[in-house]
Design an enzyme around this catalytic site. Structure first.
Site, PDB file in Angstrom:
ATOM      1  N   ASP A 229       0.849  -1.191   0.000  1.00  0.00           N
ATOM      2  CA  ASP A 229       0.000   0.000   0.000  1.00  0.00           C
ATOM      3  C   ASP A 229       0.885   1.241   0.000  1.00  0.00           C
ATOM      4  O   ASP A 229       2.070   1.184   0.322  1.00  0.00           O
ATOM      5  CB  ASP A 229      -0.880   0.048   1.252  1.00  0.00           C
ATOM      6  CG  ASP A 229      -1.817  -1.141   1.368  1.00  0.00           C
ATOM      7  OD1 ASP A 229      -2.114  -1.772   0.335  1.00  0.00           O
ATOM      8  OD2 ASP A 229      -2.245  -1.436   2.499  1.00  0.00           O
TER       9      ASP A 229
ATOM     10  N   ASP B 166       1.094   4.331   2.242  1.00  0.00           N
ATOM     11  CA  ASP B 166       0.618   4.814   3.540  1.00  0.00           C
ATOM     12  C   ASP B 166       0.861   6.315   3.632  1.00  0.00           C
ATOM     13  O   ASP B 166       2.005   6.777   3.615  1.00  0.00           O
ATOM     14  CB  ASP B 166       1.348   4.092   4.662  1.00  0.00           C
ATOM     15  CG  ASP B 166       1.073   2.590   4.652  1.00  0.00           C
ATOM     16  OD1 ASP B 166      -0.109   2.221   4.645  1.00  0.00           O
ATOM     17  OD2 ASP B 166       2.034   1.804   4.632  1.00  0.00           O
TER      18      ASP B 166
END
Length: 215
Positions: free
Chosen positions: A137, A139
């Protein structure tokens, strides 16, 4: 110290800490961590820990992705710094991610919020090690103020994520360090899970946006 802050440790203190950890002293990556100028990260202390500076070291996937915990003393710490900026991250992410970071940078500028990164992207920036995988991901930390159009910010994040090659995880953070996942705010929840360096608590969304402190 706030969540996600970077902790730079004195090398001699690091050597002393490792001397007490037989499980880590022989690990070459861990042993040279602070010698390379790489920081630890602030974490929430556990209830049973004595007083000190709670710090963590998340190792990269090729090193087992272990999350190591340390308890330092104030005199062990050289300095504390915020996580890397979005601009610094843009130079270190895969090429396919860069258009998304450009859109996020435009969002931050448009809403007058400071944008930073944590997680795998931040550690890639800080160490140059390969922290990213195909499932990583992005972040994101967006620092909001009393006048920030939070509804507009989270709507724009959702719009950017719809075109992104990765999942956008992350938090909206107040000046006092209290943070909420952007998805909870985008969903219009009446209560949100607020995280600080000292704890986690449910809080009325309007109180969070108004700057209410956690009890």
């Amino acid at each position: 110290m706030k969540r996600h802050d970077l902790i730079f440790v004195r090398p001699e203190s690091w050597c002393a800490a490792l001397a007490m950890r037989s499980d880590l002293a022989a690990d070459p990556l861990v042993a040279r961590w602070v010698a390379n100028g790489w920081p630890l990260i602030g974490r929430r202390a556990t209830p049973c820990e004595p007083h000190g500076v709670a710090a963590g070291l998340p190792l990269p996937p090729f090193a087992g992705k272990r999350r190591l915990s340390f308890l330092l003393q104030t005199e062990d710490v050289i300095s504390i710094a915020p996580p890397p900026s979005l601009g610094a991250a843009a130079r270190m992410v895969p090429p396919t991610w860069r258009p998304t970071l450009e859109r996020l940078d435009e969002l931050a500028s448009r809403h007058s919020v400071e944008a930073r990164v944590f997680g795998g992207v931040a550690w890639r920036v800080l160490t140059g090690l390969d922290y990213l995988t195909d499932r990583s991901d992005l972040d994101l930390l967006l620092h909001i103020g009393r006048d920030t159009d939070v509804e507009g910010v989270v709507a724009d994040i959702a719009e950017i994520e719809a075109l992104a090659p990765m999942r956008l995880d992350g938090e909206l953070v107040r000046d006092d360090g209290a943070a909420v996942n952007w998805r909870e705010l985008h969903a219009g929840a009446d209560q949100v899970l607020v995280k600080t360096i000292g704890g986690v608590a449910l809080l009325d969304t309007n109180l969070f946006l108004a700057g209410e402190m956690l009890s």
